[in-house]
Design a protein around this motif. Structure first.
Motif, PDB file in Angstrom:
ATOM      1  N   UNK A 177       1.218  -1.504   0.091  1.00 10.77           N
ATOM      2  CA  UNK A 177       0.591  -0.306  -0.062  1.00 10.77           C
ATOM      3  C   UNK A 177       0.452   0.918   0.254  1.00 10.77           C
ATOM      4  N   UNK A 178       2.061   1.064   0.517  1.00 10.10           N
ATOM      5  CA  UNK A 178       3.013   2.030   0.834  1.00 10.10           C
ATOM      6  C   UNK A 178       3.543   2.836  -0.799  1.00 10.10           C
ATOM      7  N   UNK A 179       3.907   1.220  -1.220  1.00  5.54           N
ATOM      8  CA  UNK A 179       4.420   1.493  -1.936  1.00  5.54           C
ATOM      9  C   UNK A 179       3.728   2.186  -3.442  1.00  5.54           C
ATOM     10  N   UNK A 180       2.060   1.703  -3.495  1.00  5.55           N
ATOM     11  CA  UNK A 180       1.120   2.219  -4.201  1.00  5.55           C
ATOM     12  C   UNK A 180       0.759   3.655  -4.330  1.00  5.55           C
ATOM     13  N   UNK A 185       2.197   9.204  -6.377  1.00  6.59           N
ATOM     14  CA  UNK A 185       2.233  10.507  -5.313  1.00  6.59           C
ATOM     15  C   UNK A 185       3.587  10.691  -6.794  1.00  6.59           C
ATOM     16  N   UNK A 186       4.218   9.735  -7.043  1.00  2.00           N
ATOM     17  CA  UNK A 186       4.935  10.192  -8.272  1.00  2.00           C
ATOM     18  C   UNK A 186       4.220  10.646  -9.309  1.00  2.00           C
ATOM     19  N   UNK A 187       3.503   9.703  -9.855  1.00  2.00           N
ATOM     20  CA  UNK A 187       2.965   9.508 -10.935  1.00  2.00           C
ATOM     21  C   UNK A 187       2.368  11.138 -11.303  1.00  2.00           C
ATOM     22  N   UNK A 188       1.718  11.828 -10.004  1.00  2.00           N
ATOM     23  CA  UNK A 188       1.011  13.005  -9.956  1.00  2.00           C
ATOM     24  C   UNK A 188       1.644  13.901 -10.055  1.00  2.00           C
TER      25      UNK A 188
END
Length: 414
Positions: A177-180, A185-188
């Motif tokens: 869940x943290x990685x997702x 966040x990175x994609x955003x």
């Protein structure tokens, strides 16, 4: 670039199943791991009670004593006999009798048959069989206790192992869940960065047509000659068309990031000659037709000519030719030139020319290279013979989609 359609319900169901996974895994593991202990405990009932077997031994021995006791009356002997026979005949009072008898050759039925002889020898035989059966119960009970202990140990290990597995699985799901979350966040952040870059480039490219529009509108107020008015109106139309072409908010990615061209056969000579002025000398054959996106080519030429004029006080020479069959535009200035180190960096965003002369954001040349690559060509910087800088813009075959240009309403009559 088309985004993959999302399925919120399907994703929600997937996440719910993943959240339930530790519970389902723990229940399954506990069920499988505790099954042997459960079987051992249920097969053992509530445990083996030796009292019935001990009572049988006592009743048989009392009957045997009554037979050898001369003071015992016949009534006492009969009562002892009936008591012993009743104990030997009632199988239901003996817990786990079948399991106990399976351990050896001693049987309750043998006690009953020996008693039915009603002799001293039969009584002795019944006493020996009852005592042996009682000893067998003691051994069986000890073994059953050891089995219970092993079952409880296995159950304890199963509980501990299931707890560890459930904890590790929960930890993995939390990390997932943290990685997702981090990936989202990175994609955003990347989307925001791309949007900012597109907006910065759009702002950079709208500056020139907006300035030309304002200047032409200001000049139109004082123009008295009709031909001059027509020329200024034409310039306003052209600037408005360029603003519309460069500021389409629905196509910012196509215009500045992913670069989707609207290619049509275009006379490059006519485009290049538009930049002729008192400081810009243009040499261009006519016609030289090539499939390009005219608006994007105009943006490239604007950036190149503007940079050349900015970094020199002398004349800028713009030449269009096609030495190898494909068009080539060369822009030569007589300014201070550029160092080899900076020449390799000016195509990076926010890198600027020598001494950072004049205002600018350093976005022009990176955009020129992006558009040149989209047209199958490139842009290169070289030292000009005799000093200055020579910029060469080449064209190839554009591989992007073809579309009709966006119509712009005319301001001039007709």
């Amino acid at each position: 670039m088309t985004a993959r359609p999302a399925h919120p319900r399907r994703e929600l169901l997937r996440e719910l199943l993943l959240a339930l996974l530790p519970l389902l895994a723990t229940v399954t593991l506990l069920g499988l791991a505790t099954q042997p202990a459960y079987i051992a405990l249920t097969n053992g009932g509530k445990g083996l009670s030796p009292y019935a077997y001990q009572g049988l031994v006592q009743d048989v021995l009392q009957y045997r004593v009554a037979l050898v006791n001369p003071q015992a009356t016949p009534e006492e002997r009969e009562a002892r006999y009936q008591q012993a026979l009743s104990s030997a005949s009632n199988r239901r009072q003996f817990v786990l009798l079948d399991s106990v008898e399976s351990w050896g050759e001693f049987r309750l039925l043998n006690v009953q048959r020996a008693l039915e002889r009603r002799t001293l020898a039969g009584a002795e035989r019944a006493a020996d069989e009852a005592i042996a059966l009682n000893n067998l119960v003691r051994d069986y009970s000890a073994d059953q206790g050891a089995a219970y202990e092993r079952a409880f140990l296995e159950l304890r290990r199963a509980l501990i192992g299931s707890a560890i597995f459930s904890g590790l699985l929960s930890l993995v799901l939390i990390l997932r869940a943290l990685l997702l979350w981090r990936a989202d966040r990175v994609r955003a952040q990347r989307r925001e960065d791309r949007q900012r870059e597109a907006l910065r480039l759009a702002s950079h490219e709208m500056r020139r047509p907006l300035q030309a529009l304002l200047l032409a509108a200001d000049a139109l107020r004082s123009a008295r000659d009709e031909s001059m008015q027509q020329r200024l109106l034409t310039q306003i139309e052209d600037s408005a068309a360029q603003l519309a072409s460069r500021a389409d908010l629905t196509r910012l990615n196509d215009l500045y990031l992913d670069v989707t061209l609207r290619v049509q056969p275009t006379d490059l000579g006519e485009l290049v000659r538009r930049f002729s002025s008192s400081r810009v000398h243009v040499t261009a054959p006519s016609p030289l037709v090539w499939p390009v996106d005219a608006n994007r080519v105009r943006q490239m030429l604007e950036n190149l000519v503007e940079n050349a004029v900015k970094y020199t006080q002398g004349t800028v020479e713009v030449t269009l030719d096609a030495p190898g069959g494909a068009p080539r535009v060369q822009v030569r200035d007589h300014g201070p030139g550029i160092s080899d180190e900076l020449r390799g960096r000016v195509f990076l965003p926010y890198e600027r020319g020598p001494q950072s002369l004049g205002p600018g954001s350093g976005l022009g040349l990176p955009l020129v290279r992006r558009y040149a690559h989209a047209h199958g060509g490139d842009v290169m910087l070289n030292h000009a013979p005799g000093g200055g800088l020579l910029i060469t813009l080449t064209f190839g075959q554009a591989v992007t989609q073809v579309a009709a240009p966006v119509p712009v309403r005319k301001l001039t009559p007709g």
